[in-house]
Scaffold this active site. Structure first.
Site, PDB file in Angstrom:
ATOM      1  N   LYS A 123       0.838  -1.205   0.000  1.00  0.00           N
ATOM      2  CA  LYS A 123       0.000   0.000   0.000  1.00  0.00           C
ATOM      3  C   LYS A 123       0.874   1.257   0.000  1.00  0.00           C
ATOM      4  CE  LYS A 123      -1.517   1.662   4.090  1.00  0.00           C
ATOM      5  NZ  LYS A 123      -1.200   3.078   4.291  1.00  0.00           N
ATOM      6  N   ASN A 124       1.905   1.268   0.840  1.00  0.00           N
ATOM      7  CA  ASN A 124       2.704   2.492   0.978  1.00  0.00           C
ATOM      8  C   ASN A 124       3.608   2.759  -0.221  1.00  0.00           C
ATOM      9  OD1 ASN A 124       1.494   3.008   3.358  1.00  0.00           O
ATOM     10  ND2 ASN A 124       3.273   2.560   4.664  1.00  0.00           N
ATOM     11  N   CYS A 174      -4.730  13.543  13.861  1.00  0.00           N
ATOM     12  CA  CYS A 174      -4.590  12.183  13.336  1.00  0.00           C
ATOM     13  C   CYS A 174      -4.497  11.257  14.531  1.00  0.00           C
ATOM     14  CB  CYS A 174      -3.330  12.122  12.480  1.00  0.00           C
ATOM     15  SG  CYS A 174      -2.736  10.482  12.171  1.00  0.00           S
ATOM     16  N   ARG A 199       1.436  14.570  13.484  1.00  0.00           N
ATOM     17  CA  ARG A 199       1.878  14.299  12.111  1.00  0.00           C
ATOM     18  C   ARG A 199       1.797  15.522  11.179  1.00  0.00           C
ATOM     19  NH1 ARG A 199      -0.209   8.431  10.186  1.00  0.00           N
ATOM     20  NH2 ARG A 199       1.605   8.554   8.839  1.00  0.00           N
ATOM     21  N   ASP A 248       5.399   0.555  11.931  1.00  0.00           N
ATOM     22  CA  ASP A 248       4.165  -0.090  11.477  1.00  0.00           C
ATOM     23  C   ASP A 248       4.063  -1.554  11.923  1.00  0.00           C
ATOM     24  OD1 ASP A 248       3.286   2.235  10.335  1.00  0.00           O
ATOM     25  OD2 ASP A 248       3.670   1.646   8.267  1.00  0.00           O
ATOM     26  N   ARG A 252      -8.323  -0.290   5.312  1.00  0.00           N
ATOM     27  CA  ARG A 252      -7.507   0.756   4.678  1.00  0.00           C
ATOM     28  C   ARG A 252      -6.218   0.168   4.112  1.00  0.00           C
ATOM     29  NH1 ARG A 252      -5.646   5.265   8.227  1.00  0.00           N
ATOM     30  NH2 ARG A 252      -4.490   5.510   6.293  1.00  0.00           N
TER      31      ARG A 252
END
Ligand code: UD1
Length: 435
Positions: A22-23, A117, A122, A315, A407
């Site tokens: 995804k990133n 967030c 952030r 993460d 997501r």
């Protein structure tokens, strides 16, 4: 809102295939804005954030075709809007990746500030300061960033100019935004203290295929020689190293035996090192396959501190914490990248974990029998942690608000079910009375 129901205690066994990252897909999709020709991306994961990025591109005026579920053909020949609105940025912070490409190609961009967030404040100040180093005029108006490239002396289109950007702090999307912006700038740009994440390297590979001249991506210094325009390209997104890590831990926490295919083990080196230290057996079967086995009786506590790549990824912090609740001994987990990233702790405690936090360190008292209960997902990775905890717990765990997981994880429940987990998605009731 959908929920997951997990009945824990099943030992996972079999094969899981990893989806695209995804990133990496998000910046690569944004890179489509840089060209009037078609950029074809393969292995784009079918996750909510990529659908949001697709919507953003379409709202700008680009066309996005998906001849296959994981292939996106992006053509930004007719961009008519230069704005990423609040509604999109608030649901996905990575919308800010439109900023660099828009100002580089069209000389103007308006992007909403991300605002609050779940995992800390952030800010995007480093993106903005970097763009200013490339000559952009940046202002903040009513919650929006407005960036304009300088007028060209010869009357040609407004264009950024190369410059040196010294990032005060390492930022992944900041590096990506600047790398995209500099690709179309006049002259040379040097990015110092750049992020070294594999996703930055993957984006650079795509941009170079489009005709950019980028060297050093994957190291702390990236050099970009700007070009007049970028063309068409075809590119395959790298495997998701965070999904890989999450399934490695799923195997470990259930005392299972999983083969994880279509991954790049080198991208998960720091995690694999820590897991081996904890006693998890991880074998590199071939350059794209790992076999993970774990005897829970031998699992021992191990400390981690999150760091930028190639360090231990933030993460993976929450998922690692889930595993440490099952290890013998006490482990210390220190988060250095984001503030407020122990959102999983309160819910884990409700499942019977024994965790205390002091500042940015969590002390996890291991070898606890977790018990299923009703818990709430709060952000993407904290939600993955709860799924893992649910797999290890006795009885039934209900996870609310799984839209957080959607997501970033492609069909996590089907992938886990396929290897023996008892997990199902309970769809939101559509029979609610009309107002
Ligand atoms: C990316 C990843 C995210 C991951 C994170 C860290 C994407 C789409 N998301 O997020 O999954 O958790 O990297 O590996 O790739 N910072 C500033 N000013 C800025 C930018 C960042 O102070 O302008 C700070 C942040 O608050 C944070 C740190 O820098 O403390 C790192 O953030 P950053 O690398 O920018 O994270 P993202 O790129 O948003």
């Amino acid at each position: 809102m959908d929920r997951f129901r997990i009945t824990g205690g099943q030992t996972l066994a079999g094969t899981i295939r990893i989806s695209g990252a995804k990133n990496s897909a998000l910046p690569c999709m944004a890179a489509g804005i840089l060209s009037s020709e078609t950029v074809t991306l393969h292995n784009v994961p079918y996750v909510r954030d990529c659908l949001t990025m697709r919507r953003l591109l379409e709202d700008l005026g680009a066309t996005v075709l998906t001849p296959e579920l994981h292939t996106h053909k992006i053509t930004a020949a007719n961009i008519e809007v230069y704005e990423a609105p609040y509604d999109l940025v608030k649901t996905m912070r990575a919308s800010v990746l439109a900023l660099g490409p828009l100002v580089a190609r069209f000389g103007k961009a308006k992007v909403s500030l991300p605002g609050g967030c779940a995992i800390g404040t952030r800010p995007v100040d480093l993106h903005l300061r970097g763009l200013e180093r490339l000559g952009a005029h940046v202002t903040l108006e009513a919650g929006y960033v407005i960036a304009r490239a300088p007028e060209s002396p010869d009357g040609a289109r407004p264009r950024l100019r190369g410059g040196t950007v010294d990032f005060e702090k390492i930022t992944v999307t900041g590096t990506e935004n600047l790398m995209m912006a500099a690709s179309l700038a006049r002259g040379q740009t040097i990015l110092n203290n750049a992020a070294c994440e594999p996703e930055v390297e993957d984006l650079a590979a795509l941009l170079n295929r489009m005709g950019a001249r980028i060297r050093g991506a994957g190291t702390p210094q990236i050099t970009i020689d700007g070009v007049e325009s970028l063309g068409a390209a075809e590119h395959t997104i790298i495997p998701d190293r965070i999904e890989t890590g999450t399934f490695i831990i799923a195997a470990a926490i259930t005392g299972g035996d999983l083969e994880i295919k279509d991954c790049i083990p080198a991208h998960s080196a720091a995690l694999i090192e820590r897991l081996r230290c904890a006693g998890v057996d991880i074998e590199e079967v071939n350059p794209s396959t790992l076999r993970v086995r774990c005897d829970l009786a031998n699992l021992k506590a191990c400390d981690v501190t999150t760091k930028e790549h190639p360090g231990f990824p933030t993460d993976m912090q929450a998922q690692f914490m889930a595993l440490m609740t099952q290890a013998h001994g006490t482990s210390n987990i220190t988060e250095t990248i984001f503030e407020n990233r122990f959102m999983q702790v309160a819910e884990m405690m409700r499942m019977g974990a024994n965790i205390t936090t002091h500042g940015n360190t969590a002390h996890v008292e291991g070898a606890r029998q977790l018990m299923g209960t009703r818990v709430q997902a709060s952000d993407l990775r904290a939600s993955a942690c709860l799924v893992l905890a649910g797999l290890a717990a006795t009885g039934e765990t209900i996870i609310e608000r799984v839209y957080h997981i959607d997501r970033g994880y492609e069909k996590i429940e089907s992938k886990l079910r396929h290897v023996g987990a008892h997990i199902e998605r309970l769809r939101e009731s559509v029979t609610a009375p009309l107002a």
